[in-house]
Write a protein that holds these residues in place. Structure first.
Motif, short mmCIF file in Angstrom:
data_model
loop_
_atom_site.label_atom_id
_atom_site.label_comp_id
_atom_site.label_asym_id
_atom_site.label_seq_id
_atom_site.Cartn_x
_atom_site.Cartn_y
_atom_site.Cartn_z
N VAL A 1 4.07 -7.56 8.79
CA VAL A 1 3.84 -8.01 7.41
C VAL A 1 2.67 -7.18 6.89
CG1 VAL A 1 3.62 -10.03 5.92
CG2 VAL A 1 4.51 -10.30 8.23
N TYR A 2 2.98 -5.94 6.54
CA TYR A 2 1.95 -4.97 6.20
C TYR A 2 1.54 -5.09 4.73
CZ TYR A 2 3.61 -3.02 10.60
OH TYR A 2 3.97 -2.85 11.91
N ARG A 3 0.28 -4.78 4.46
CA ARG A 3 -0.24 -4.90 3.10
C ARG A 3 -1.08 -3.68 2.68
NH1 ARG A 3 3.32 -8.05 2.82
NH2 ARG A 3 3.23 -10.25 2.21
N GLY A 4 -2.22 -3.45 3.29
CA GLY A 4 -3.11 -2.38 2.87
C GLY A 4 -2.79 -1.05 3.54
N LEU A 5 -2.96 0.04 2.79
CA LEU A 5 -2.81 1.39 3.33
C LEU A 5 -3.92 2.26 2.77
CD1 LEU A 5 -1.22 3.58 4.89
CD2 LEU A 5 0.14 3.93 2.82
N ALA A 6 -4.81 2.73 3.63
CA ALA A 6 -5.90 3.61 3.23
C ALA A 6 -5.71 4.96 3.89
CB ALA A 6 -7.25 3.01 3.61
N CYS A 7 -6.09 6.03 3.17
CA CYS A 7 -5.80 7.39 3.61
C CYS A 7 -7.08 8.22 3.63
CB CYS A 7 -4.78 8.00 2.65
SG CYS A 7 -4.32 9.70 3.00
N GLY A 8 -7.25 9.04 4.65
CA GLY A 8 -8.42 9.92 4.71
C GLY A 8 -8.43 10.75 5.97
N ASP A 9 -9.21 11.81 5.98
CA ASP A 9 -9.39 12.63 7.17
C ASP A 9 -10.44 11.94 8.05
OD1 ASP A 9 -9.63 14.52 9.12
OD2 ASP A 9 -10.63 16.01 7.86
N ILE A 10 -9.97 11.09 8.91
CA ILE A 10 -10.86 10.23 9.69
C ILE A 10 -11.46 10.98 10.88
CG2 ILE A 10 -11.00 8.11 11.06
CD1 ILE A 10 -8.80 6.98 9.22
N ASP A 11 -10.68 11.86 11.51
CA ASP A 11 -11.17 12.53 12.71
C ASP A 11 -11.72 13.93 12.45
OD1 ASP A 11 -8.80 13.75 12.12
OD2 ASP A 11 -7.82 13.34 14.03
N GLY A 12 -11.77 14.35 11.17
CA GLY A 12 -12.41 15.60 10.82
C GLY A 12 -11.64 16.86 11.17
N ASP A 13 -10.31 16.75 11.33
CA ASP A 13 -9.53 17.94 11.68
C ASP A 13 -8.84 18.55 10.47
OD1 ASP A 13 -7.56 16.09 11.15
OD2 ASP A 13 -6.43 16.43 13.01
N GLY A 14 -9.11 18.02 9.26
CA GLY A 14 -8.52 18.55 8.04
C GLY A 14 -7.20 17.94 7.65
N ALA A 15 -6.63 17.09 8.49
CA ALA A 15 -5.36 16.42 8.19
C ALA A 15 -5.63 14.96 7.84
CB ALA A 15 -4.41 16.51 9.38
N GLY B 1 0.81 -1.21 0.00
CA GLY B 1 0.00 0.00 0.00
C GLY B 1 0.85 1.26 0.00
N THR B 2 0.40 2.29 -0.73
CA THR B 2 1.15 3.53 -0.80
C THR B 2 0.22 4.71 -1.06
OG1 THR B 2 3.04 4.65 -1.84
CG2 THR B 2 1.65 3.32 -3.27
N VAL B 3 0.67 5.89 -0.61
CA VAL B 3 -0.14 7.11 -0.73
C VAL B 3 0.78 8.27 -1.06
CG1 VAL B 3 -1.50 8.78 0.58
CG2 VAL B 3 -1.95 6.36 0.86
N LEU B 4 0.36 9.14 -1.97
CA LEU B 4 0.96 10.46 -2.19
C LEU B 4 -0.02 11.48 -1.63
CD1 LEU B 4 2.34 10.23 -5.86
CD2 LEU B 4 3.70 10.46 -3.78
N ALA B 5 0.35 12.15 -0.55
CA ALA B 5 -0.57 13.09 0.10
C ALA B 5 0.24 14.10 0.90
CB ALA B 5 -1.55 12.35 1.02
N ASP B 6 -0.32 15.28 1.10
CA ASP B 6 0.36 16.34 1.83
C ASP B 6 0.02 16.22 3.32
OD1 ASP B 6 1.58 18.60 2.75
OD2 ASP B 6 0.53 20.00 1.43
N PHE B 7 0.87 15.50 4.04
CA PHE B 7 0.58 15.23 5.45
C PHE B 7 0.85 16.42 6.36
CE2 PHE B 7 1.78 10.88 3.84
CZ PHE B 7 0.49 10.37 3.86
N ASP B 8 1.83 17.27 6.00
CA ASP B 8 2.17 18.40 6.87
C ASP B 8 1.65 19.74 6.35
OD1 ASP B 8 3.86 18.47 4.71
OD2 ASP B 8 5.66 18.97 5.85
N HIS B 9 0.84 19.70 5.29
CA HIS B 9 0.16 20.90 4.77
C HIS B 9 1.13 22.01 4.38
CE1 HIS B 9 -3.72 19.75 7.18
NE2 HIS B 9 -3.41 18.86 6.24
N ASP B 10 2.26 21.62 3.80
CA ASP B 10 3.20 22.63 3.33
C ASP B 10 3.03 22.93 1.85
OD1 ASP B 10 4.19 20.33 2.20
OD2 ASP B 10 6.26 20.65 2.84
N GLY B 11 2.02 22.30 1.20
CA GLY B 11 1.74 22.53 -0.20
C GLY B 11 2.39 21.54 -1.14
N ALA B 12 3.10 20.53 -0.60
CA ALA B 12 3.76 19.52 -1.43
C ALA B 12 3.41 18.13 -0.92
CB ALA B 12 5.28 19.72 -1.40
#
Length: 628
Positions: A495-509, A426-437
């Motif tokens: 032994v990791y496999r799946g990676l899902a990404c989303g704003d789960i707690d509603g704080d915008g991150a 599993g892999t994600v391209l996302a802006d985790f620290d909100h620096d615009g990249a």
């Protein structure tokens, strides 16, 4: 290595990659001597050293970007991989997960898959998120609590019991997200009844399959308003085949032992399979007169041209790769060339991965392609492609420039650091620290025995454990490995496999959900320090009553541009948050939001302040029209 000749692998790869990366914006012909260099590199051990797992090293202390909140939020799920030691190949690929709001209360819920087999007491689990952020198991009676070798899941407003992946999408355009589960030997489509329960309509919908389904993605490839479905299938596995490692020990088989399978394309025929020029009005009337009338799919794989090139497919995503406004299909093949199916706008596809630079890596090799992520890593407005590979390979970043053409930029992007390798899924391209990249997250786990075992996972699965990886983008498209500072996410081998990404707690991150073979699913909350401003945007087509999968959204602020592409079907065996997330850095207000809708129409919406809760909702038809 045997023989008298020695090739310095790191130096050779670096030199060859530099040659391949000259003149990004136009074709480049290598001199003849470089072909010899390429051949010599091919004689080496994969052009990269074999390193067991990304080490967690010392260094100046830095706050982590993620913390483990699994127990805090009440998420209690342990993956059942089935009996140890029988080396049943479907067991090794793992199982996926989905983040989706199944009850439309504005909060992301979680669906997790099991792989214990049809006779296992373990069942897939559905967790509902409450207003307090805690998760409650609502699986029993939901219709989603099935057993099997589950691998992936796809979510949409859309028979075999061995499950693998999941995809989410509203297949019948009633406003409720439906669930597709891929399986070792079949597919299952569950229609959301809108009351917390789901109905299995697989056979009625025409989704019969005997193939080993892996990742799946919903996409409206013919732009008729109904979500179609693409499912990548792995290999034609023979359970009687026994495989061994280099030391003569039993191990999981390599995919090259078996023929690859065809990726399947299913066209959504709508309610009752109605087809006509006035289809939308007819189907609305049909839905009103016959609310129980099933949705229907037609297998158009052969007619569309996808049956010509089978392969061991693991990952898939759909987006407009050539800029013509129509969605294309990218398939990541394990140890064989990737496929890029370009939409011909007449119901057929042409394979163009070699032509566009995505079939092979910069060394001319077809590595073990697995998880897939899209994102604009260098801020040029074009999405780039990131695919995960084996421990003795490097994950690959293909940069898009010019539009529709891709080049391997892994080394100059800093994504092939020595001593930091893993078998990525599993892999994600996302802006985790909100620096615009956008940054990169990868979850790892071996598919063959390692040199040593992690004791805490036991003598069997401990041999396959590796640590996860996290890379921070410096804003120019170059990455720095910050795994050593992120022990909650990257410090414990599994032994990791799946990676899902989303704003789960509603704080915008953006938060992360990770699945593991024979281990607990873990939820990681984003706590990155000094986060910048952000926007979370949902795009809806009111006529279709659902999220506009395939929409392209651009946020504008002065001379700055940030673009996102809407489709939750990416990573590996998972379905992600369907909303567009923007990290804005110091920008606290955007001037406009521009949308290219899936049917090709364009609209511009007024600007707004950043950091808005809940998310901004853009509805098709409510913006100002923009001429193409």
């Amino acid at each position: 290595m045997t023989g008298e000749h020695f090739v310095d692998e790191a130096e050779t790869r670096s030199l060859y990659c530099r040659l391949m990366q000259v003149q990004d914006s136009k074709p480049y012909r290598l001199p003849g001597w470089s072909l010899l260099l390429f051949a010599l590199c091919g004689l080496s051990l994969g052009c990269s050293p074999r390193i067991s797992s990304p080490p967690v090293i010392g260094g100046p202390a830095a706050p982590p970007w993620f913390v483990d909140v699994t127990a805090e939020v009440g998420l209690d799920f342990v993956h059942d991989a089935g009996p140890e030691g029988n080396f049943f190949m479907p067991q090794s690929v793992g199982a996926g997960a989905a983040l989706f709001d199944f009850d439309k209360d504005g909060r992301l819920d979680i669906y997790l898959l099991q792989s214990g087999g049809p006779d296992s007491p373990s069942r897939n689990r559905l967790f509902r998120q409450g207003a307090d952020g805690r998760f409650t198991d609502v699986s029993k009676g939901s219709g989603l609590d099935i057993a099997g070798y589950c691998t992936g899941v796809a979510i949409g407003d859309v028979n075999n019991d061995d499950c693998t992946g999941v995809a989410i999408g509203d297949v019948n355009n009633d406003g409720w997200p439906d669930v597709l589960v891929t399986q070792y030997g079949g597919l299952k489509l569950f229609l959301n009844n809108g009351n917390g329960t789901f109905t299995d309509i697989s056979r009625a919908a025409g989704l019969d399959s005997v193939l080993w389904g892996m990742s799946a993605c919903f996409v409206d490839y013919d732009r008729d308003g109904w979500l179609d479905l693409v499912v990548v299938n792995y290999v034609k596995y023979d359970v009687t085949t026994l495989c061994y490692d280099g030391q003569g020990r039993r191990d999981y088989c390599h995919p090259r032992q078996f023929p690859g399978s065809v990726a399947k394309l299913y066209r959504n025929l709508g309610i009752g399979g109605a087809q006509s020029a006035e289809r939308g009005a007819q189907e609305a009337a049909l839905r009103g007169a016959h609310p129980a009338l099933p949705i229907r799919f037609e297998d158009v794989t052969e007619r569309a041209g996808l049956s010509r090139l089978p392969g061991p497919g693991l990952g898939v995503t759909c987006a407009d790769f050539n800029g013509d406004g129509w969605p294309d299909i990218f398939v990541a093949n394990d140890g064989q060339p990737n496929r890029l199916w370009i939409n011909q706008r007449d119901g057929t596809f042409q394979e163009e991965a070699v032509l566009r630079g995505l079939a092979y890596d910069g060394m001319g090799k077809a590595p073990a392609n697995m998880g897939v992520a899209l994102g604009d890593v260098d801020g040029d407005g074009l999405f780039d492609v990131f695919v995960t590979h084996l421990t003795n390979e490097t994950h690959t970043l293909w940069s898009q420039k010019p539009r529709g053409m891709f080049r391997d930029r892994t080394v100059p992007a800093g994504l092939a650091p020595p001593g930091s390798r893993g078998t990525g899924f599993g892999t994600v391209l996302a802006d985790f620290d909100h620096d615009g990249a956008v940054d990169v997250a990868v979850v790892n786990g071996r598919v063959s025995r390692g040199e040593s075992a992690v004791e805490s996972l036991g003598p069997f699965w401990g041999q396959y454990a590796e640590r996860n990886q996290l890379f921070a983008n410096d804003g120019s498209g170059r990455f720095r490995d910050i795994s050593s500072h992120n022990r909650p996410l990257c410090g414990t081998a599994g032994v990791y496999r799946g990676l899902a990404c989303g704003d789960i707690d509603g704080d915008g991150a953006l938060d992360l959900l990770v699945t593991a073979l024979a281990g607990p699913a873990r939820l990681y909350r984003n706590v990155a320090p000094k986060r910048g401003h952000w926007l979370l945007v949902r795009a809806i087509d009111p006529t279709l009553k659902r999220d506009a999968y395939g929409a392209e959204i651009t946020a504008r602020a002065g001379e700055r541009r940030w673009t996102r592409w809407l489709n939750p079907g990416y990573s590996y065996l998972c379905s992600n948050d369907p909303r567009a997330h923007f990290g804005l850095g110091e920008v606290d207000h955007v001037d406009a939001l521009d949308v290219v809708w899936p049917d090709g129409t364009r609209e511009s919406f007024p600007g707004c302040p950043a950091d808005q809760r809940p998310e901004i909702v853009l509805r098709k038809g409510a913006g100002s029209p923009v001429k193409n």
